[in-house]
Design a protein around this motif. Structure first.
Motif, PDB file in Angstrom:
ATOM      1  N   GLU A   1       0.821  -1.205   0.000  1.00  0.00           N
ATOM      2  CA  GLU A   1       0.000   0.000   0.000  1.00  0.00           C
ATOM      3  C   GLU A   1       0.859   1.261   0.000  1.00  0.00           C
ATOM      4  O   GLU A   1       0.500   2.270  -0.615  1.00  0.00           O
ATOM      5  N   PHE A   2       1.996   1.209   0.682  1.00  0.00           N
ATOM      6  CA  PHE A   2       2.915   2.356   0.683  1.00  0.00           C
ATOM      7  C   PHE A   2       3.439   2.611  -0.725  1.00  0.00           C
ATOM      8  O   PHE A   2       3.443   3.746  -1.212  1.00  0.00           O
ATOM      9  N   ILE A   3       3.891   1.559  -1.399  1.00  0.00           N
ATOM     10  CA  ILE A   3       4.452   1.702  -2.749  1.00  0.00           C
ATOM     11  C   ILE A   3       3.386   2.217  -3.715  1.00  0.00           C
ATOM     12  O   ILE A   3       3.640   3.119  -4.529  1.00  0.00           O
ATOM     13  N   LYS A   4       2.182   1.672  -3.619  1.00  0.00           N
ATOM     14  CA  LYS A   4       1.089   2.141  -4.472  1.00  0.00           C
ATOM     15  C   LYS A   4       0.817   3.625  -4.233  1.00  0.00           C
ATOM     16  O   LYS A   4       0.590   4.389  -5.178  1.00  0.00           O
ATOM     17  N   ALA A   5       0.855   4.037  -2.978  1.00  0.00           N
ATOM     18  CA  ALA A   5       0.576   5.437  -2.643  1.00  0.00           C
ATOM     19  C   ALA A   5       1.667   6.362  -3.160  1.00  0.00           C
ATOM     20  O   ALA A   5       1.371   7.480  -3.619  1.00  0.00           O
ATOM     21  N   VAL A   6       2.923   5.933  -3.109  1.00  0.00           N
ATOM     22  CA  VAL A   6       4.021   6.740  -3.648  1.00  0.00           C
ATOM     23  C   VAL A   6       3.831   6.951  -5.147  1.00  0.00           C
ATOM     24  O   VAL A   6       3.986   8.069  -5.659  1.00  0.00           O
ATOM     25  N   ILE A   7       3.471   5.893  -5.855  1.00  0.00           N
ATOM     26  CA  ILE A   7       3.268   5.996  -7.305  1.00  0.00           C
ATOM     27  C   ILE A   7       2.103   6.924  -7.620  1.00  0.00           C
ATOM     28  O   ILE A   7       2.182   7.765  -8.533  1.00  0.00           O
ATOM     29  N   ARG A   8       1.012   6.821  -6.849  1.00  0.00           N
ATOM     30  CA  ARG A   8      -0.129   7.710  -7.065  1.00  0.00           C
ATOM     31  C   ARG A   8       0.232   9.164  -6.777  1.00  0.00           C
ATOM     32  O   ARG A   8      -0.169  10.079  -7.505  1.00  0.00           O
ATOM     33  N   ALA A   9       0.986   9.390  -5.704  1.00  0.00           N
ATOM     34  CA  ALA A   9       1.371  10.752  -5.333  1.00  0.00           C
ATOM     35  C   ALA A   9       2.279  11.369  -6.381  1.00  0.00           C
ATOM     36  O   ALA A   9       2.132  12.553  -6.735  1.00  0.00           O
ATOM     37  N   ARG A  10       3.211  10.583  -6.889  1.00  0.00           N
ATOM     38  CA  ARG A  10       4.093  11.090  -7.945  1.00  0.00           C
ATOM     39  C   ARG A  10       3.287  11.421  -9.193  1.00  0.00           C
ATOM     40  O   ARG A  10       3.519  12.446  -9.847  1.00  0.00           O
ATOM     41  N   ARG A  11       2.339  10.567  -9.536  1.00  0.00           N
ATOM     42  CA  ARG A  11       1.464  10.828 -10.684  1.00  0.00           C
ATOM     43  C   ARG A  11       0.720  12.149 -10.496  1.00  0.00           C
ATOM     44  O   ARG A  11       0.617  12.955 -11.425  1.00  0.00           O
ATOM     45  N   LYS A  12       0.224  12.372  -9.301  1.00  0.00           N
ATOM     46  CA  LYS A  12      -0.496  13.608  -8.996  1.00  0.00           C
ATOM     47  C   LYS A  12       0.434  14.811  -9.149  1.00  0.00           C
ATOM     48  O   LYS A  12       0.028  15.873  -9.646  1.00  0.00           O
ATOM     49  N   ALA A  13       1.704  14.654  -8.736  1.00  0.00           N
ATOM     50  CA  ALA A  13       2.674  15.744  -8.842  1.00  0.00           C
ATOM     51  C   ALA A  13       2.983  16.065 -10.297  1.00  0.00           C
ATOM     52  O   ALA A  13       3.121  17.236 -10.672  1.00  0.00           O
ATOM     53  N   VAL A  14       3.105  15.036 -11.138  1.00  0.00           N
ATOM     54  CA  VAL A  14       3.369  15.258 -12.568  1.00  0.00           C
ATOM     55  C   VAL A  14       2.230  16.059 -13.192  1.00  0.00           C
ATOM     56  O   VAL A  14       2.465  17.004 -13.954  1.00  0.00           O
ATOM     57  N   ALA A  15       0.991  15.705 -12.857  1.00  0.00           N
ATOM     58  CA  ALA A  15      -0.155  16.450 -13.380  1.00  0.00           C
ATOM     59  C   ALA A  15      -0.170  17.882 -12.847  1.00  0.00           C
ATOM     60  O   ALA A  15      -0.494  18.825 -13.584  1.00  0.00           O
ATOM     61  N   TYR A  16       0.212  18.038 -11.580  1.00  0.00           N
ATOM     62  CA  TYR A  16       0.229  19.373 -10.980  1.00  0.00           C
ATOM     63  C   TYR A  16       1.283  20.250 -11.653  1.00  0.00           C
ATOM     64  O   TYR A  16       1.059  21.441 -11.883  1.00  0.00           O
ATOM     65  N   MET A  17       2.426  19.675 -11.980  1.00  0.00           N
ATOM     66  CA  MET A  17       3.484  20.435 -12.652  1.00  0.00           C
ATOM     67  C   MET A  17       3.027  20.934 -14.010  1.00  0.00           C
ATOM     68  O   MET A  17       3.381  22.041 -14.427  1.00  0.00           O
ATOM     69  N   ALA A  18       2.220  20.137 -14.697  1.00  0.00           N
ATOM     70  CA  ALA A  18       1.731  20.543 -16.013  1.00  0.00           C
ATOM     71  C   ALA A  18       0.737  21.691 -15.908  1.00  0.00           C
ATOM     72  O   ALA A  18       0.738  22.598 -16.749  1.00  0.00           O
ATOM     73  N   SER A  19      -0.106  21.672 -14.878  1.00  0.00           N
ATOM     74  CA  SER A  19      -1.136  22.704 -14.749  1.00  0.00           C
ATOM     75  C   SER A  19      -0.693  23.906 -13.928  1.00  0.00           C
ATOM     76  O   SER A  19      -1.281  24.980 -14.029  1.00  0.00           O
ATOM     77  N   ASN A  20       0.364  23.729 -13.133  1.00  0.00           N
ATOM     78  CA  ASN A  20       0.858  24.811 -12.272  1.00  0.00           C
ATOM     79  C   ASN A  20       2.391  24.900 -12.347  1.00  0.00           C
ATOM     80  O   ASN A  20       3.089  24.691 -11.348  1.00  0.00           O
ATOM     81  N   PRO A  21       2.938  25.203 -13.522  1.00  0.00           N
ATOM     82  CA  PRO A  21       4.401  25.206 -13.668  1.00  0.00           C
ATOM     83  C   PRO A  21       5.100  26.251 -12.814  1.00  0.00           C
ATOM     84  O   PRO A  21       6.215  26.008 -12.338  1.00  0.00           O
ATOM     85  N   GLU A  22       4.463  27.414 -12.615  1.00  0.00           N
ATOM     86  CA  GLU A  22       5.124  28.464 -11.829  1.00  0.00           C
ATOM     87  C   GLU A  22       5.296  28.051 -10.376  1.00  0.00           C
ATOM     88  O   GLU A  22       6.402  28.146  -9.820  1.00  0.00           O
TER      89      GLU A  22
END
Length: 332
Positions: free
Chosen positions: A230-251
């Motif tokens: 569950e920890f590993i799955k959560a890390v992968i999900r969190a990183r995915r969320k960060a990648v999407a956030y970087m695309a929509s909020n680059p500044e």
């Protein structure tokens, strides 16, 4: 602690951990990310940590350990009993060939789009074809930069023997070697490229010349991962969320990255925008985690070219998709 290892542990994270422990037992884990704080691959983890995405997804990430080089990163992972690491493919394959119980659980950086090969502005070199007889810088033998140098030369109809390959020991050192004339051309990856792009002239860009090649992978290791699904799955999900956030909020994302990477804000913003917008044959730079088999197989062939990998490699047997979100489990 290993002298080559650095630890990023925000004090706020420790405070949250202390409160959680007071309330009851909590699974708190470090993760390991190769070249975190230096290379572009690890930038999403900085955003995930600062924005609280790890906590939102249920991963109590207490620190991000880092070191230079995939082999060292894997040794640090195993020595520190960390359940998850991000490393380059050749390190994973070499470790598996030596008997390590390691699985590829996420395809995190899908291309080598961060690479630019540049010369001084007044250089007579105008294209890859002009490199014949010149001094071509790369970091270290059997490195990704050496393998990519061969591919760049091939794009211009040249072979490695047509140039003098010069080991510089690192990307920063390569820039210095270019400055003083020890090499005629050097690889300058992000975020170094955004820092020095006004000082040098690009001759080749990986995003334009090279196909998608698996660059960095998320991995889990045997005993270290046991009971920590569950920890590993959560890390992968969190990183995915960060990648999407970087695309929509680059500044905002680049401001976070600038602090962690010790970069000027404008340099961080330029690097983030460059890589978020990058597409290599339609493939993005930072992936969500889904496994791209074509890119993985290309990475194997590229590393074989410089002797970093030998023998038959069936990389599909090293892949374990059970940690990925359901919509990412299918191989591409």
């Amino acid at each position: 602690m290993n002298a080559t290892m650095k630890r990023f542990k925000p004090l706020a994270g420790l405070a949250v951990l202390g409160l959680a422990l007071a309330a009851g037992p909590v699974a708190a884990e470090d993760i390991v990310v190769s070249n975190y704080g230096v290379s572009a691959n690890g930038m999403p983890y900085a955003v995930a940590q600062e924005k609280g995405f790890f906590k939102e997804e249920g991963a109590n990430v207490t620190g991000i350990l880092t070191s230079a080089g995939g082999g060292t990163t894997l040794r640090n992972m195993l020595a520190g009993n960390a359940p998850y690491a991000e490393v380059n493919p050749n390190a994973v394959i070499a470790a598996v060939q030596q008997g390590a119980d390691i699985k590829i659980v996420a395809d995190t950086v899908l291309t080598v789009a961060e690479f630019v090969w540049a010369v001084k502005p007044d250089s007579s070199i105008k294209s890859v074809k002009d490199l014949k007889g010149k001094k071509f810088g790369y970091t270290n033998p059997r490195s990704t930069s050496q393998a990519l140098a061969t591919l760049v030369l091939q794009s211009g109809g040249l072979k490695a023997e047509d140039v003098e390959l010069v080991k510089t020991g690192g990307f920063g050192e390569g820039v210095a070697a270019l400055d003083i004339g020890l090499v005629d051309i050097a690889p300058i990856p992000e975020p170094l490229w955004s820092k020095f792009k006004d000082k040098y002239r690009p001759i080749a860009r990986a995003s334009e010349l090279l196909p998608p090649i698996a660059n960095v992978l998320g991995v889990a290791a045997g005993a270290s991962a046991a009971g920590k699904d569950e920890f590993i799955k959560a890390v992968i999900r969190a990183r995915r969320k960060a990648v999407a956030y970087m695309a929509s909020n680059p500044e905002e994302s680049s401001a976070i990255i600038a602090k962690v990477y010790n970069l000027e804000p404008d340099v961080a913003l330029a690097a983030v925008k460059n890589l978020v917008g990058s597409r290599t044959n339609g493939v993005e730079y930072w992936g969500a985690g889904q496994i791209h088999m074509d890119g993985l197989n290309r990475a194997v062939e590229v590393q074989k070219m410089v002797g970093a990998i030998s023998g038959d490699v069936d990389i599909s047997k090293m892949v374990d998709t059970r940690y990925l979100p359901d919509d990412l489990k299918a191989l591409k």
